[in-house]
Each structure stands twice: as structure tokens, then as C-alpha cells.
Write a protein that holds these residues in place. Structure first.
Motif, PDB file in Angstrom:
ATOM      1  N   GLU A  91     -34.450 -12.139   3.272  1.00  0.00           N
ATOM      2  CA  GLU A  91     -34.218 -12.334   4.699  1.00  0.00           C
ATOM      3  C   GLU A  91     -33.202 -13.440   4.965  1.00  0.00           C
ATOM      4  O   GLU A  91     -32.396 -13.339   5.893  1.00  0.00           O
ATOM      5  N   THR A  92     -33.222 -14.489   4.137  1.00  0.00           N
ATOM      6  CA  THR A  92     -32.242 -15.569   4.302  1.00  0.00           C
ATOM      7  C   THR A  92     -30.834 -15.037   4.081  1.00  0.00           C
ATOM      8  O   THR A  92     -29.915 -15.299   4.868  1.00  0.00           O
ATOM      9  N   THR A 152     -34.846  -4.264  -3.800  1.00  0.00           N
ATOM     10  CA  THR A 152     -33.748  -4.597  -2.878  1.00  0.00           C
ATOM     11  C   THR A 152     -32.781  -5.636  -3.423  1.00  0.00           C
ATOM     12  O   THR A 152     -31.752  -5.901  -2.797  1.00  0.00           O
ATOM     13  N   GLN A 153     -33.071  -6.226  -4.568  1.00  0.00           N
ATOM     14  CA  GLN A 153     -32.188  -7.245  -5.130  1.00  0.00           C
ATOM     15  C   GLN A 153     -31.919  -6.978  -6.607  1.00  0.00           C
ATOM     16  O   GLN A 153     -32.847  -6.688  -7.370  1.00  0.00           O
ATOM     17  N   SER A 154     -30.648  -7.094  -6.989  1.00  0.00           N
ATOM     18  CA  SER A 154     -30.281  -6.915  -8.388  1.00  0.00           C
ATOM     19  C   SER A 154     -28.985  -7.656  -8.675  1.00  0.00           C
ATOM     20  O   SER A 154     -28.169  -7.882  -7.785  1.00  0.00           O
ATOM     21  N   ILE A 155     -28.827  -8.035  -9.942  1.00  0.00           N
ATOM     22  CA  ILE A 155     -27.611  -8.718 -10.394  1.00  0.00           C
ATOM     23  C   ILE A 155     -26.735  -7.711 -11.125  1.00  0.00           C
ATOM     24  O   ILE A 155     -27.199  -6.997 -12.021  1.00  0.00           O
ATOM     25  N   TRP A 156     -25.463  -7.658 -10.713  1.00  0.00           N
ATOM     26  CA  TRP A 156     -24.496  -6.768 -11.352  1.00  0.00           C
ATOM     27  C   TRP A 156     -23.287  -7.578 -11.805  1.00  0.00           C
ATOM     28  O   TRP A 156     -22.921  -8.566 -11.173  1.00  0.00           O
ATOM     29  N   THR A 157     -22.666  -7.135 -12.878  1.00  0.00           N
ATOM     30  CA  THR A 157     -21.395  -7.720 -13.297  1.00  0.00           C
ATOM     31  C   THR A 157     -20.357  -6.605 -13.358  1.00  0.00           C
ATOM     32  O   THR A 157     -20.634  -5.497 -13.828  1.00  0.00           O
ATOM     33  N   ILE A 216     -29.905  -5.493  -0.633  1.00  0.00           N
ATOM     34  CA  ILE A 216     -29.736  -4.263   0.136  1.00  0.00           C
ATOM     35  C   ILE A 216     -30.893  -4.094   1.110  1.00  0.00           C
ATOM     36  O   ILE A 216     -32.054  -4.323   0.757  1.00  0.00           O
ATOM     37  N   HIS A 217     -30.551  -3.715   2.344  1.00  0.00           N
ATOM     38  CA  HIS A 217     -31.612  -3.480   3.335  1.00  0.00           C
ATOM     39  C   HIS A 217     -31.225  -2.335   4.254  1.00  0.00           C
ATOM     40  O   HIS A 217     -30.073  -2.217   4.671  1.00  0.00           O
ATOM     41  N   PHE A 218     -32.227  -1.502   4.561  1.00  0.00           N
ATOM     42  CA  PHE A 218     -32.030  -0.360   5.445  1.00  0.00           C
ATOM     43  C   PHE A 218     -32.948  -0.498   6.649  1.00  0.00           C
ATOM     44  O   PHE A 218     -34.166  -0.642   6.494  1.00  0.00           O
ATOM     45  N   TYR A 219     -32.357  -0.484   7.847  1.00  0.00           N
ATOM     46  CA  TYR A 219     -33.127  -0.577   9.089  1.00  0.00           C
ATOM     47  C   TYR A 219     -33.274   0.840   9.644  1.00  0.00           C
ATOM     48  O   TYR A 219     -32.317   1.433  10.141  1.00  0.00           O
ATOM     49  N   PRO A 260     -30.590   1.821  16.506  1.00  0.00           N
ATOM     50  CA  PRO A 260     -29.645   2.571  15.669  1.00  0.00           C
ATOM     51  C   PRO A 260     -29.864   2.248  14.192  1.00  0.00           C
ATOM     52  O   PRO A 260     -30.146   1.104  13.836  1.00  0.00           O
ATOM     53  N   ARG A 261     -29.759   3.270  13.358  1.00  0.00           N
ATOM     54  CA  ARG A 261     -29.936   3.020  11.929  1.00  0.00           C
ATOM     55  C   ARG A 261     -28.814   2.121  11.407  1.00  0.00           C
ATOM     56  O   ARG A 261     -27.648   2.299  11.760  1.00  0.00           O
ATOM     57  N   ILE A 262     -29.198   1.174  10.577  1.00  0.00           N
ATOM     58  CA  ILE A 262     -28.243   0.217  10.008  1.00  0.00           C
ATOM     59  C   ILE A 262     -28.537   0.063   8.529  1.00  0.00           C
ATOM     60  O   ILE A 262     -29.698  -0.070   8.120  1.00  0.00           O
ATOM     61  N   GLY A 263     -27.512   0.066   7.726  1.00  0.00           N
ATOM     62  CA  GLY A 263     -27.631  -0.246   6.306  1.00  0.00           C
ATOM     63  C   GLY A 263     -26.763  -1.441   5.982  1.00  0.00           C
ATOM     64  O   GLY A 263     -25.612  -1.502   6.417  1.00  0.00           O
TER      65      GLY A 263
END
Length: 225
Positions: free
Chosen positions: A19-20, A109-114, A134-137, A141-144
């Protein structure tokens, strides 16, 4: 405590909660409406904007905004590319990305990529490692949203994660990407980013090329008949 998004890297032990990060991402996007209007690309369909480097920023910010009808791609089609395995999908649309590696999946919803980039000589390969949130509302209105912040894996305790990074000059970027489904089904795709390639590339070279670079990605081409 992370107080704003920037290209300053964060160690895994210091990661903020979802959320932060999302709140800071929304703050950035909310300000883009007042950024300096720049060039348009793709026959005027992509508008670019920019904001000069401010207090706490490691580099200036750039933004791209475009709107797409269902004939281009639906909201769900967009989200399947941006909100699911984003780094792997980017490799399909950004020719400079030669390899992407999932370093660690922290949660759903959280991952580390290189990401490993190569460029024509004399520019050496670049390595960008980020935490993606990543977050999907679902409510209208739908928001990603996808927020990527730079990660530092050089500290004690992160040695095993660092082994998954390719060899190359360390670059850093932060980005906030949002898909917004409008009432008529049109999708607004808005992305703001700040970055540094690292190494000895002059800042003016990097900054002058950013509008064109961020406008060139066209994931809708994968849905063309």
C-alpha cells in the motif's frame, strides 16, 4: 521509511508494504497532469510529458499517455500483458531486453525481477533489478497498476539473490504504470518513469532520447489481426 519514488535503490530488508508503494505511485501519476507537455508519437496517439529533477529525485521524470479503443485492445487484453509476468512480456516488445529473470517471488503481488539489456557498441550491457508491485482495482472504473522500484542486492544476506543478476553495468529505473478503463470501454495507458543507465553515458544523451523510447513500446501490436 520510503517517502517518495526515486531511482535510489532499496535493499530487500527495507522493502515497504504494497500500500505504501502504491500510494506513492498514485501521487506521481496525479502530478503528471501538470507536467510539461512534450512531443507526440505514433501519429499523434502517444503524448509525452516531463518533469525536471526535483528534491529527492535522482533524475528527471518522463511520462507517456495514450488512449485505446477496443479495436486496439480491451482492458483485459492490456492487463494480461502489463499485469501478468510484466518483465517477460516486456522482452517481447523491447528489443534491447535480452534476458529477464525472476529473482524472488515475495507474494502474489510483489516480486523481484532482473532485466538484462544489450546495446550497439560501444555501449556495454546494462542490468536493471526491480521490485514490482502489482494491484488490480476491480470496482468501476477498473484500474490496474504496476509500480517498479530499483533494488540493491549487493548487501549482506542477499548474496544468493545477487547471483541471479547478469554481468553488466548497473542501471536503475523507477516506474509507475496504470491502465484505466473509461466509461465507453476505452483504455487509458499512462506510464511515468525516471531512470539512469549508469556508466559514462552523458545525462543529456539519455534524457533527450527518453520520450521516443517510452513511446515506442506498442503491446497492442500483438492483438492485430
Amino acid at each position: 521509511m520510503l517517502s517518495q519514488l526515486s531511482i535510489d535503490p532499496i535493499r530487500p530488508a527495507e522493502f515497504p508494504d504494497d500500500e505504501t508503494i502504491l500510494a506513492l505511485g498514485r501521487q506521481v501519476l496525479d502530478t503528471t497532469e501538470s507536467w510539461k507537455v512534450g512531443k507526440t508519437f505514433s501519429k499523434g496517439t502517444v503524448q509525452t510529458l516531463s518533469r525536471a529533477k526535483g528534491p529527492g529525485d535522482g533524475a528527471p521524470w518522463h511520462c507517456r499517455v495514450s488512449k485505446h479503443t477496443k479495436e486496439d485492445a480491451t482492458f483485459d487484453e492490456f492487463w494480461s500483458k502489463i499485469g501478468v509476468n510484466k518483465a517477460e512480456n516486456e522482452k517481447q516488445f523491447v528489443s534491447a531486453i535480452k534476458k529477464v529473470t525472476l529473482v524472488k517471488r515475495i507474494s502474489e503481488t510483489q516480486s523481484i525481477w532482473t532485466l538484462y539489456y544489450t546495446f550497439p557498441p560501444p555501449v556495454s550491457p546494462r542490468v536493471f533489478t526491480v521490485l514490482q508491485t502489482i494491484h488490480f482495482y476491480e470496482s468501476a472504473p477498473r484500474i490496474g497498476m504496476v509500480v517498479s522500484i530499483p533494488v540493491d542486492l549487493s548487501g549482506p544476506g542477499d548474496e544468493d539473490l545477487a547471483k541471479l543478476e547478469e554481468k553488466g553495468t548497473k542501471g536503475r529505473y523507477v516506474s509507475v504504470e496504470r491502465l484505466l478503463e473509461l466509461d465507453d470501454g476505452t483504455v487509458e495507458w499512462r506510464m511515468a518513469t525516471s531512470s539512469t543507465p549508469g556508466g559514462s553515458i552523458p545525462n543529456f544523451v539519455t534524457e533527450s532520447s527518453m520520450p521516443g523510447q517510452i513511446s515506442a513500446v506498442n503491446i497492442t501490436s500483438s492483438y492485430a489481426p
